[in-house]
Write an enzyme that holds these catalytic residues in place. Structure first.
Site: not given
Length: 288
Positions: A72, A90, A95
């Site tokens: 990640e 995305d 995020t």
């Protein structure tokens, strides 16, 4: 394949048979049977091997967090990721944090609500109305321009860091490990489930964790169903790769190909270090 008769012999009965056999031997022979000399009347010593640790063991959990962070955040230092925040394009908005909480999927909203319940008036509380409105979208409306900076500021607060830990466990880690253990999987399989639920979410559609598991179970039985653990995990990783390739942002499948599949090929079902793997071409190692 194990002899079915051996599987059906209860452990207590097996120990009684062993004790009886040892008692029938001369004292010296009995001592040899237990690995050393035995005086008359000395109780038989039987060594019972400890069960392998599962992913809830603190050392295994640390390994799991480092593995996820390598994929990640391209770093093993997962604790440096409390302050991480960006839009990775995305379709899930921002995020952020140690597990990739997203403004568009509801888990970021749940996190900030928990933080605000524990510490009213925190620096992120003012964004709760906007987080509710953008949930389910990739919009930043009401969050820009201040939200990323305020997230990073909040990450210095131990209350916020603990809230991230607790939401990670509640939503992702605990359910993944519990499902894996129910399926008869050891530490590697538990991690495989955890990494999948982190990326794909806990839903039941074809590209969420539940759907990936269903696809795998059509190809191979879980160990709990009497199937082979390696065969089942290969089927799960195949289904996971197919789900990843449906999204451009996740089309690089190296976290499966050159990490999890490597451990599986090596027969490391207990996820024991040393571990060596690659993600996106970068090499990583956990020595102990």
């Amino acid at each position: 394949m194990k002899d079915p008769l051996i599987r059906r012999t209860p452990r207590r009965a097996a120990l009684l048979l062993l004790a009886a056999a040892a008692a029938a031997l001369p004292a010296g022979a009995a001592g040899a049977a237990t690995g050393g000399p035995a005086a008359a009347g000395e109780p038989l010593k039987v060594t019972v091997m400890a069960a392998p640790a599962d992913l809830t063991d603190p050392k295994k959990k640390e390994i799991a967090m480092e593995l996820v962070s390598s994929a990640e955040n391209s770093s093993l230092d997962w604790k440096a990721q409390y302050k991480y925040i960006e839009d990775i394009d995305d379709g899930r908005g921002y995020t952020a944090g140690i597990i990739g909480f997203c403004s568009g999927t509801g888990d970021m909203l749940d996190l900030v609500e928990l933080y605000t319940m524990r510490k009213p008036g925190n620096v992120l509380a003012k964004y709760l109305p906007a987080l509710r409105k953008v949930n389910g979208t990739d919009s930043h409306r009401g969050l820009d321009p201040g939200f990323p900076g305020d997230w990073r500021a909040a990450a210095a607060d131990p209350v916020f860091r603990q809230a991230q830990n607790d939401e990670r466990d509640r939503v992702y880690f605990d359910p993944a490990v519990a499902r894996a253990k129910a399926d008869g999987l050891r530490a590697l399989g538990q991690f495989v489930y955890y990494d999948a639920i982190v990326m794909h979410g806990p839903g039941d559609d074809a590209v969420s964790f539940g759907g990936i598991r269903k696809t795998a179970m059509k190809k191979a039985k879980t160990p709990a169903q009497g199937g082979d653990e390696v065969a089942y995990l290969n089927a799960f990783l195949d289904a996971r790769k197919a789900a990843m390739k449906t999204e451009e942002a996740h089309s690089d499948t190296s976290r499966v190909d050159t990490a999890q599949r490597v451990f599986l090929r090596n027969g490391n079902l207990d996820l024991d270090p040393p571990l060596r793997w690659k993600v996106y071409g970068d090499a990583y190692e956990i020595r102990s």
